[in-house]
Structure formats: C-alpha cells, structure tokens
Design an enzyme around this catalytic site. Structure first.
Site, short mmCIF file in Angstrom:
data_model
loop_
_atom_site.label_atom_id
_atom_site.label_comp_id
_atom_site.label_asym_id
_atom_site.label_seq_id
_atom_site.Cartn_x
_atom_site.Cartn_y
_atom_site.Cartn_z
CD1 TRP A 35 -3.28 -4.11 4.82
CD2 TRP A 35 -3.41 -6.36 4.67
NE1 TRP A 35 -2.63 -4.28 3.46
CE2 TRP A 35 -2.57 -5.61 3.53
CE3 TRP A 35 -3.39 -7.51 4.79
CZ2 TRP A 35 -1.99 -6.28 2.56
CZ3 TRP A 35 -2.97 -8.51 3.68
CH2 TRP A 35 -2.35 -7.79 2.57
CG HIS A 36 -9.60 -2.85 4.14
ND1 HIS A 36 -10.95 -3.79 4.31
CD2 HIS A 36 -9.78 -1.88 4.92
CE1 HIS A 36 -11.64 -3.11 5.28
NE2 HIS A 36 -10.96 -1.72 5.50
N PRO A 37 -7.04 -6.00 2.14
CG PRO A 37 -6.98 -8.55 1.96
CD PRO A 37 -7.16 -7.30 2.88
CB ALA A 38 -7.39 -4.01 -2.60
N PRO A 73 -13.24 -0.43 1.51
CG PRO A 73 -11.99 -2.42 1.44
CD PRO A 73 -12.20 -1.09 2.30
#
Length: 98
Positions: free
Chosen positions: A32-35, A78
């Site tokens: 998961w890419h937190p943004a 990202p």
C-alpha cells in the site's frame, strides 16, 4: 504503519549483481502506498498541514517531502512523483538557507 508494512527487508551485503537480482525476485511484493494524509495548502486553510514548500504550519524548521502531500494517489507507482516533489522541496530548502 508497521502493521501494514511487515518486517524490514535486508538486501545481501555486499551484493553482486546476480545475487541482488535473485534477492529482488524472491522478496518483491506490492504494498500500500500511503498518500494524501498531509494536505498542502496555505496556512489559512483549516485542513492544511504544509505549504507549497513542504513547511509544516506552526512547526519551525520541519518539512514534509513525501507522498503524503499529494492530493490523490498517483495512478502508477508514486516513486517518480515523490522524487520530483522531494527534489523541488530540497531546492526550496537550499534557496532559503544559502
């Protein structure tokens, strides 16, 4: 974030190209890419956390230069947008400290 990321990965040291390639193939996984958790906007915006230079509102000498300032998660990885953002904020930092 630890519960989402799992155990740290440690590449073989010193890696030669073949060993490193094999290590990457064995250990690669998607995550998961937190943004978008650190809104970038002027200080008069009540939802804002940082300004356009990554400066945290109300906290001197602290900047954020990662994907958390993105308004939306990029459609692709990202990594590249995050590098561009970090380089831009780094340029602001260098300009203000010179």
């Amino acid at each position: 974030m630890d519960r989402y990321l799992g155990a740290p990965l440690h590449a073989p040291l010193p890696p030669d190209d073949a060993d490193l390639d094999q290590w990457i193939l064995r250990h690669h996984s998607h995550y998961w890419h937190p943004a978008g958790s650190c809104a970038m906007s002027p200080a008069d915006d009540p939802a804002a956390v940082v300004d356009h230079q990554g400066r945290v509102h109300g906290v001197g000498e602290l900047r954020v230069a990662d994907a958390s300032v993105f308004p939306d998660i990029p459609r692709a990885t990202p990594a590249l947008p995050t590098v561009v953002l970090a380089e831009r904020i780094s340029a602001f930092m260098t300009a203000t400290t010179s």
